[in-house]
Write an enzyme that holds these catalytic residues in place. Structure first.
Site, PDB file in Angstrom:
ATOM      1  N   ARG A   1       8.889  20.719  -2.191  1.00  0.00           N
ATOM      2  CA  ARG A   1       8.825  20.759  -3.795  1.00  0.00           C
ATOM      3  C   ARG A   1       7.570  21.931  -3.946  1.00  0.00           C
ATOM      4  O   ARG A   1       6.490  21.503  -3.765  1.00  0.00           O
ATOM      5  CB  ARG A   1       8.163  19.486  -4.046  1.00  0.00           C
ATOM      6  CG  ARG A   1       8.111  19.126  -5.646  1.00  0.00           C
ATOM      7  CD  ARG A   1       7.328  17.896  -6.029  1.00  0.00           C
ATOM      8  NE  ARG A   1       5.848  18.236  -5.863  1.00  0.00           N
ATOM      9  CZ  ARG A   1       5.179  17.319  -5.709  1.00  0.00           C
ATOM     10  NH1 ARG A   1       5.707  16.064  -5.553  1.00  0.00           N
ATOM     11  NH2 ARG A   1       3.847  17.410  -5.653  1.00  0.00           N
TER      12      ARG A   1
ATOM     13  N   HIS B   1       4.957  17.286  -8.845  1.00  0.00           N
ATOM     14  CA  HIS B   1       5.794  16.197  -8.913  1.00  0.00           C
ATOM     15  C   HIS B   1       6.335  16.167 -10.460  1.00  0.00           C
ATOM     16  O   HIS B   1       7.534  16.308 -10.638  1.00  0.00           O
ATOM     17  CB  HIS B   1       5.162  15.146  -8.751  1.00  0.00           C
ATOM     18  CG  HIS B   1       5.836  13.811  -9.343  1.00  0.00           C
ATOM     19  ND1 HIS B   1       7.108  13.373  -8.672  1.00  0.00           N
ATOM     20  CD2 HIS B   1       5.505  12.813 -10.430  1.00  0.00           C
ATOM     21  CE1 HIS B   1       7.672  12.280  -9.274  1.00  0.00           C
ATOM     22  NE2 HIS B   1       6.661  12.024 -10.368  1.00  0.00           N
TER      23      HIS B   1
ATOM     24  N   TYR C   1      -4.362  17.367  -3.707  1.00  0.00           N
ATOM     25  CA  TYR C   1      -3.690  16.760  -2.601  1.00  0.00           C
ATOM     26  C   TYR C   1      -3.002  17.609  -1.292  1.00  0.00           C
ATOM     27  O   TYR C   1      -2.878  17.098  -0.397  1.00  0.00           O
ATOM     28  CB  TYR C   1      -2.911  15.722  -2.674  1.00  0.00           C
ATOM     29  CG  TYR C   1      -1.745  15.874  -3.490  1.00  0.00           C
ATOM     30  CD1 TYR C   1      -0.485  16.376  -2.692  1.00  0.00           C
ATOM     31  CD2 TYR C   1      -1.756  15.668  -4.978  1.00  0.00           C
ATOM     32  CE1 TYR C   1       0.619  16.663  -3.775  1.00  0.00           C
ATOM     33  CE2 TYR C   1      -0.598  15.813  -5.803  1.00  0.00           C
ATOM     34  CZ  TYR C   1       0.606  16.308  -5.110  1.00  0.00           C
ATOM     35  OH  TYR C   1       1.633  16.719  -5.929  1.00  0.00           O
TER      36      TYR C   1
END
Lengths: 397, 330
Positions: A287, A291, A300
């Site tokens: 990805r 998100h 992260y």
């Protein structure tokens, strides 16, 4: 593209800098290297046959699909930043997994998507503006599922894997499996992510599909991250191995290789339609965006990881293939770019024009049958709204 | 089935399921142990033998799986009737029922229908162990998009199960398991031959002084209360709601306007239960007719207690009579 991309298709992926998933010795089916070279090993023979009919025009078609899908993502993200959408979930980086698998579908096949399957929706002809109605907050759905054979996006992770399995059990009962008529035999595909594999519903779907030999393909897009949680928080084994325990044939495919994704999906669909039962596909991808637009991936994940995957961009890979095979021409590229620009313009106009529905419609379609409670509340609300309206005569004075 | 027979409530549901299976090839039953065994309460007894394993389906032991696949089958044009083996086992399927089943028609703007029926043996009084005696109907009645009903007699059970299956909306069909073995007359004139009863409350005993509102397992209790109160010269009307969602408020209100008093009885905890909704509606609409506040008798705000003391938890004849006395004391 890089020295550590093995020439053989069924290869060990190279060292992925801090890639989620832990030690990874899983074979990864690949038909095109990131540098755009065809993989021609004996292990890939059967899969290469599945894409042998895709000529230069068809490959350019896949490229067009992927570019338009990415443009859709970029425009929707901008629209969210401008306050025109409440939220958006990008498919950026997953175009090969979605277009490859989506283009392998037959018209009669039925799709149960998660909520970032914009490439699949594109392939199935769902209007791009309709895809954004949910994210704009003017609709909970956006399109007629029966018109496109694509169920509505499902936000509760993995729930729809069961709907797909049940639907496939219905297809079975309708006698549309193994009839020998490829124009009628039907498969069902459900898309979900790596995080969803932890959900009970996905595991229950695998149980139901296996014991019923249901014609369903579980297409897991392992994009490495479930919001901020890496795949190591979901599994101790490569995800495709989950299928084996359920007695379901499983395969791990390079999710950034559109031809490989097409090939494995075509194989799985054929198995489903001919009565061979379910298949679990893990498309190993990334990805590239967040998100959703509410997320901040810089908190992260590393830039090194993002950079590694940027070099494996599925659109670049297909461009490299087209160039390597003399199928690229600048006029075509310019056409696609112009089409993407037009799509962007259209989305900007149409999304802004999507008005809020009349508030009284909130009472519609709660039930298919007349319902005393809803009818009462609807009537009360109408009276309440009416009470704010000045009598016409007074307004005139 | 022809004419009128005397059947247990469980058998009446069985006959209703049989009719639906016969009349509509898209109807199929799904659940745990419903095939060869006929269900742990034998409600589906003999149906797999007659209709085959594709129409009376023994499923894996996974409640969310049962409901989720039923939704998929409904989307494909089937009419699945799911059996949840016991009330307390419905919670693994709660997500599918409330986030998916209830909302799919709404979400699609009416383009999709999911005519799933969920049969749930519910309620206590049979000396069962934990998770086998619960009354979770209010949790589902609170969710828009679901219909929640409960029959109290074999006749209603026979008729209502067929109406539930014919409904284009999802229906939770709560079966009073403590009454499964009670017998009553069942006329064959079920669905299509009589009037719709699925969401119509019924005055099952006329009276003039107080309205007892009940459904499912507590209707029989209410009738016993009415008989006992008659000895004391009190004329009690008993209304069987049949449907908890939607609520047939009109029938209840019409009754309370005549009697001036209302007591609601159910086995589920009274706190935020379906009786609270009835009480609020009656208070809003019958305020000037009421001689006393609307009272409720039901379970306590505790987990369902152990079987040896469940008789103190359930609304007994004495507890309901006590509430009746209090209503008359105002």
């Amino acid at each position: 593209m890089t020295h550590h991309d093995a020439a053989d298709g069924v290869s060990t992926p190279p060292d992925l800098p801090d890639v989620a998933g832990g030690p990874d010795d899983a074979p990864l089916l690949q038909l095109v290297t990131p540098a755009g070279a065809r993989v021609t090993t004996p292990e890939t023979d059967a899969y290469r046959e599945r894409v042998a009919h895709l000529d230069a025009a068809a490959l350019r078609g896949l490229y067009r699909d992927m570019v338009l899908t990415r443009r859709f993502d970029d425009e929707a993200t901008s629209l969210q930043r401008q306050g025109e959408l409440g939220l958006f979930a990008q498919s950026k980086g997953q175009e090969a997994a979605q277009i490859g698998s989506g283009r392998a579908l037959a018209p009669q096949d039925y799709v149960f998507p998660s909520y970032r399957e914009h490439g699949v929706s594109h392939v199935r002809g769902i209007d791009p503006t309709a895809r954004l109605r949910l994210f704009r907050g003017v609709d909970h759905g956006g399109w007629d599922p029966t018109e496109h054979n694509v169920h509505l996006y499902t936000l509760v992770i993995g729930s729809h894997a069961l709907h797909a399995t049940g639907y496939a059990m219905g297809v079975q009962r309708d006698g549309l499996v193994g009839s020998g008529d490829p124009g009628r035999d039907t498969a069902v595909v459900t898309y979900f992510g790596d995080g969803a594999t932890s959900q009970g519903d996905v595991n229950e779907a695998l149980v139901f599909a296996a014991v019923n030999n249901a014609p369903v393909v579980f297409f897991c897009q392992n994009n490495q991250w479930a919001i901020s949680e890496p795949t190591t928080k979901q599994s101790r084994v490569p995800l495709y191995r989950r299928g084996g325990g359920f007695g379901i044939p499983s395969v791990r495919v390079d999710g950034n290789d559109v031809l490989a994704c097409y090939a494995v999906t075509a194989e799985a669909l054929e198995r489903a339609r001919t009565g061979g039962g379910p298949t679990f596909v893990e498309a190993f991808t990334y990805r590239m965006g967040a998100h959703t637009t509410s997320d901040d991936p810089t908190k992260y994940r590393s830039r090194a990881q993002e950079e590694y995957w940027r070099r494996r961009d599925p659109i670049d890979r297909l461009e490299n293939l087209l160039r390597a095979e003399g199928a690229w021409d600048d006029a075509f590229a310019a056409d696609v770019a112009a089409e993407a620009d037009a799509l962007g313009e259209r989305l900007r106009d149409e999304v802004r024009a999507l008005a809020a529905p009349d508030p009284s419609t909130m009472f519609d379609h709660v039930y298919a049958t007349p319902n005393a409670v809803v009818e009462r509340e609807k009537a009360w609300f109408a009276d309440y709204q009416q009470s704010f309206e000045e009598p016409a005569a007074e307004v005139a004075r | 089935m022809s004419e009128t027979k005397t059947l247990t409530l469980a058998r009446a549901i069985n006959e209703g399921l049989r009719r639906s299976l016969e009349n509509d090839p898209k109807v199929l039953l799904m659940g745990e142990d419903i095939g060869a065994l006929g269900g742990v309460f034998r409600v589906t007894d003999g149906l797999q033998k007659d209709f085959g394993e594709d129409r009376v389906v023994d499923t894996p032991l996974a409640e969310s799986g049962i409901l989720g696949t039923a939704i998929g089958l409904a989307l494909r044009g089937y009419r699945p009737v799911c059996e949840i083996q016991f009330d307390g086992f419905i919670f693994p399927a709660y997500d599918q029922i409330t986030t998916q089943l209830a909302k799919m028609g709404y979400r699609s703007g009416g383009k999709l229908q999911v005519p799933v029926v969920i049969r749930v043996p519910y309620g206590g009084g049979i000396g069962a162990v934990e998770h086998h005696s619960e009354s979770p109907e209010a949790l589902f009645a609170h969710t828009a998009g679901l219909r929640v009903v409960s029959p109290s007699t074999p006749q209603d059970a026979f008729t209502m199960i067929q109406e539930a299956i014919a409904s284009p909306d999802p229906v939770l069909f709560f079966e009073p398991k403590g009454r499964y073995w009670e017998k009553g007359p069942v006329a064959a004139s079920g669905r299509g031959e009589g009037s719709t009863v699925l969401d119509r409350a019924q005055v099952v005993r006329p009276g003039t002084d107080l309205t007892l509102v009940a459904y499912g397992p507590t209707v029989a209790t209410a009738l016993r209360v009415a008989a006992a109160a008659e000895q004391e010269g009190r004329s009690i009307e008993v209304v069987d709601l049949r449907s908890i969602s939607p609520l047939d408020t009109a029938t209840v209100v019409e009754s309370v306007r005549r009697t001036g008093r209302c007591v609601v009885v159910h086995e589920a905890p009274t706190y935020l239960g379906s009786g609270a909704e009835v009480a609020a509606r009656v208070t809003e609409e019958c305020f000037y007719s009421l001689e006393a506040p609307v009272l409720r008798v039901g379970g306590f705000h505790t987990p369902y207690p152990v079987a040896k003391i469940e008789h103190d938890y359930l609304p007994s004849l004495d507890r309901v009579l006590d509430a009746v006395d209090r209503a008359f004391a105002f």
